[in-house]
Design a protein around this motif. Structure first.
Motif, mmCIF file in Angstrom:
data_model
loop_
_atom_site.group_PDB
_atom_site.id
_atom_site.type_symbol
_atom_site.label_atom_id
_atom_site.label_comp_id
_atom_site.label_asym_id
_atom_site.label_seq_id
_atom_site.Cartn_x
_atom_site.Cartn_y
_atom_site.Cartn_z
ATOM 1 N N TRP A 161 -22.881 -17.002 -21.840
ATOM 2 C CA TRP A 161 -22.291 -17.577 -20.630
ATOM 3 C C TRP A 161 -22.161 -16.486 -19.578
ATOM 4 O O TRP A 161 -22.061 -15.305 -19.895
ATOM 5 C CB TRP A 161 -20.920 -18.176 -20.930
ATOM 6 C CG TRP A 161 -20.953 -19.379 -21.822
ATOM 7 C CD1 TRP A 161 -21.239 -19.402 -23.153
ATOM 8 C CD2 TRP A 161 -20.706 -20.739 -21.440
ATOM 9 N NE1 TRP A 161 -21.175 -20.680 -23.633
ATOM 10 C CE2 TRP A 161 -20.842 -21.530 -22.606
ATOM 11 C CE3 TRP A 161 -20.377 -21.360 -20.237
ATOM 12 C CZ2 TRP A 161 -20.661 -22.910 -22.601
ATOM 13 C CZ3 TRP A 161 -20.184 -22.740 -20.233
ATOM 14 C CH2 TRP A 161 -20.336 -23.500 -21.395
ATOM 15 N N SER A 167 -14.559 -18.814 -13.611
ATOM 16 C CA SER A 167 -15.235 -19.747 -14.507
ATOM 17 C C SER A 167 -16.433 -19.103 -15.187
ATOM 18 O O SER A 167 -16.917 -18.045 -14.766
ATOM 19 C CB SER A 167 -15.694 -20.995 -13.735
ATOM 20 O OG SER A 167 -14.601 -21.665 -13.148
ATOM 21 N N TYR A 169 -20.408 -19.999 -16.835
ATOM 22 C CA TYR A 169 -21.517 -20.922 -16.625
ATOM 23 C C TYR A 169 -22.621 -20.647 -17.639
ATOM 24 O O TYR A 169 -22.859 -19.509 -18.026
ATOM 25 C CB TYR A 169 -22.099 -20.749 -15.216
ATOM 26 C CG TYR A 169 -21.115 -20.968 -14.099
ATOM 27 C CD1 TYR A 169 -21.113 -22.153 -13.369
ATOM 28 C CD2 TYR A 169 -20.183 -19.988 -13.766
ATOM 29 C CE1 TYR A 169 -20.215 -22.354 -12.330
ATOM 30 C CE2 TYR A 169 -19.274 -20.182 -12.736
ATOM 31 C CZ TYR A 169 -19.299 -21.365 -12.033
ATOM 32 O OH TYR A 169 -18.400 -21.560 -11.000
ATOM 33 N N CYS A 185 -22.835 -30.254 -23.048
ATOM 34 C CA CYS A 185 -21.862 -29.338 -22.447
ATOM 35 C C CYS A 185 -20.505 -29.456 -23.141
ATOM 36 O O CYS A 185 -19.821 -28.452 -23.364
ATOM 37 C CB CYS A 185 -21.724 -29.612 -20.951
ATOM 38 S SG CYS A 185 -23.160 -29.097 -19.978
ATOM 39 N N GLY A 193 -21.349 -29.232 -15.023
ATOM 40 C CA GLY A 193 -20.785 -28.707 -13.792
ATOM 41 C C GLY A 193 -21.318 -29.379 -12.545
ATOM 42 O O GLY A 193 -22.346 -30.072 -12.575
ATOM 43 N N GLU A 200 -20.988 -21.071 -4.716
ATOM 44 C CA GLU A 200 -21.156 -21.440 -6.124
ATOM 45 C C GLU A 200 -22.546 -22.008 -6.358
ATOM 46 O O GLU A 200 -23.197 -21.723 -7.366
ATOM 47 C CB GLU A 200 -20.082 -22.437 -6.549
ATOM 48 C CG GLU A 200 -20.117 -22.773 -8.035
ATOM 49 C CD GLU A 200 -19.052 -23.770 -8.450
ATOM 50 O OE1 GLU A 200 -18.814 -23.899 -9.666
ATOM 51 O OE2 GLU A 200 -18.457 -24.425 -7.563
ATOM 52 N N ILE A 204 -25.263 -20.474 -9.078
ATOM 53 C CA ILE A 204 -25.840 -21.275 -10.158
ATOM 54 C C ILE A 204 -27.361 -21.247 -10.091
ATOM 55 O O ILE A 204 -28.048 -21.152 -11.120
ATOM 56 C CB ILE A 204 -25.314 -22.722 -10.088
ATOM 57 C CG1 ILE A 204 -23.812 -22.754 -10.412
ATOM 58 C CG2 ILE A 204 -26.087 -23.626 -11.043
ATOM 59 C CD1 ILE A 204 -23.134 -24.064 -10.067
ATOM 60 N N GLU A 231 -16.150 -32.465 -11.922
ATOM 61 C CA GLU A 231 -16.161 -31.558 -13.063
ATOM 62 C C GLU A 231 -15.026 -32.002 -13.978
ATOM 63 O O GLU A 231 -13.849 -31.869 -13.605
ATOM 64 C CB GLU A 231 -15.972 -30.108 -12.637
ATOM 65 C CG GLU A 231 -17.218 -29.533 -12.027
ATOM 66 C CD GLU A 231 -17.087 -28.071 -11.695
ATOM 67 O OE1 GLU A 231 -18.124 -27.449 -11.418
ATOM 68 O OE2 GLU A 231 -15.965 -27.542 -11.717
ATOM 69 N N LEU A 279 -26.465 -27.809 -16.697
ATOM 70 C CA LEU A 279 -25.564 -26.773 -16.195
ATOM 71 C C LEU A 279 -24.180 -27.031 -16.791
ATOM 72 O O LEU A 279 -23.533 -28.019 -16.455
ATOM 73 C CB LEU A 279 -25.478 -26.812 -14.669
ATOM 74 C CG LEU A 279 -24.310 -25.987 -14.110
ATOM 75 C CD1 LEU A 279 -24.560 -24.509 -14.325
ATOM 76 C CD2 LEU A 279 -24.043 -26.307 -12.658
ATOM 77 N N LYS A 281 -20.198 -25.659 -17.647
ATOM 78 C CA LYS A 281 -19.179 -24.813 -17.026
ATOM 79 C C LYS A 281 -17.886 -24.917 -17.822
ATOM 80 O O LYS A 281 -17.529 -25.988 -18.325
ATOM 81 C CB LYS A 281 -18.942 -25.262 -15.584
ATOM 82 C CG LYS A 281 -17.919 -24.441 -14.803
ATOM 83 C CD LYS A 281 -17.830 -24.940 -13.361
ATOM 84 C CE LYS A 281 -16.768 -24.195 -12.573
ATOM 85 N NZ LYS A 281 -16.673 -24.681 -11.175
#
Length: 290
Positions: A161, A167, A169, A185, A193, A200, A204, A231, A279, A281
């Motif tokens: 990650w 946070s 990701y 996820c 996410g 942001e 990403i 989210e 993705l 998060k």
């Protein structure tokens, strides 16, 4: 936010922390000291004090952040200062410095505020400019990087990650349908996410290759044309649609991807049944550095 502590024994600094941005500001002091009376991490050398941020920024935002902190983005002006700055970082630490060749390719300008700095400490083979690498970073010596790159500290996140802000990701290697991406996820301990800002979104987009895309948690499954982005249970107001999107071109294009096709970093709608990476998060964990 990360919790960071330093422990001093006499004049010895014990440290284990990766930083993102270095700022300097004049202040009377005679030697290298650590100031534990102020929030954040501040170090003194000569008549200046230095501070490194915990959050990563692209180069332009790094300069703005240093101004907000009351200083300027720093550039070492001597081997002694360069060594001092590098000594505050762990082996894999990286910091932006105020050196760039944005105006004229190959003509590097280094400064602190409005003061030009003549000193250079490029690593072997640098600056290499492997594709618009117009801004400089300091590790132990200097390297050039793309100015949009986020310097980040991944120590607060699980393995595989990446940290940004508060946070963590992760982009999966396996491709899933949109619904299965949400489940994957959750299995990994996070949620699908959805970017909530330009910064942001840009961060990403650097986590996966060009000409690829990732599922994000935006859809209009319930009501055609009414896109919901979230989210977990938190609604996200930010949108970054590519011009003309969402267009429901093939019909039933009810789920969104963040794409880096043709060097863009914007959103497209697509069929939820197609296979894309996810993705994921999660919240970063506080870290005690000693």
């Amino acid at each position: 936010m990360y919790v960071v502590f330093f422990i001093l024994s006499s004049t010895t600094l014990l440290y284990n922390c990766s930083f993102g941005v270095l700022a300097s500001q004049d202040q009377q002091c005679v030697t290298f000291l650590y100031d534990s009376s102020s929030p954040g991490s501040r170090y003194y050398l000569g008549n200046s004090w230095y501070r490194a941020t915990e959050t990563g920024f692209p180069w332009f935002e790094a300069r703005d952040e240093c101004r907000k902190l009351g200083g300027v983005l720093a550039a070492p002006s001597s081997a002694q200062e360069n060594e001092f700055i590098a000594h505050q970082m762990p082996p894999e630490g990286i910091l932006w410095i105020d050196c760039n060749d944005l105006d004229v390719e190959g003509r590097w300008k280094c400064r602190e505020g409005n003061v030009e700095v003549a000193y250079r400490n490029w690593d072997d083979g640098e600056p290499s400019n492997e594709g618009d690498e117009d801004c400089a970073v300091l590790t132990k010596r200097w390297e050039n990087q793309q100015c949009s790159t986020f310097m980040r500290d991944d120590s607060s996140c699980p393995e595989s990650w990446h940290s940004w802000g508060i946070s963590c990701y992760r982009v999966t290697e396996t491709r899933f349908t949109w619904s299965d991406a949400k489940d994957e996820c959750r299995n990994l301990g996070g949620v699908l996410g959805a970017p909530s800002s330009d910064q942001e979104n840009e961060f990403i987009a650097q986590l996966f290759p060009l000409d690829d895309a990732v599922w994000i948690d935006c859809n209009d499954i319930e009501d055609e044309g009414r896109w919901k982005c979230r989210e977990g249970n938190v609604e996200v107001a930010y949108r970054n649609w590519y011009p003309g999107e969402p267009n429901n071109y093939q019909g039933d294009e009810d789920c969104a991807v963040l794409a880096s096709w043709r060097n863009e970093r914007q959103w497209h709608d697509g069929k939820c049944s197609r296979l894309e990476k996810a993705l994921c998060k999660m919240a970063g964990r506080p870290v005690l550095h000693v």
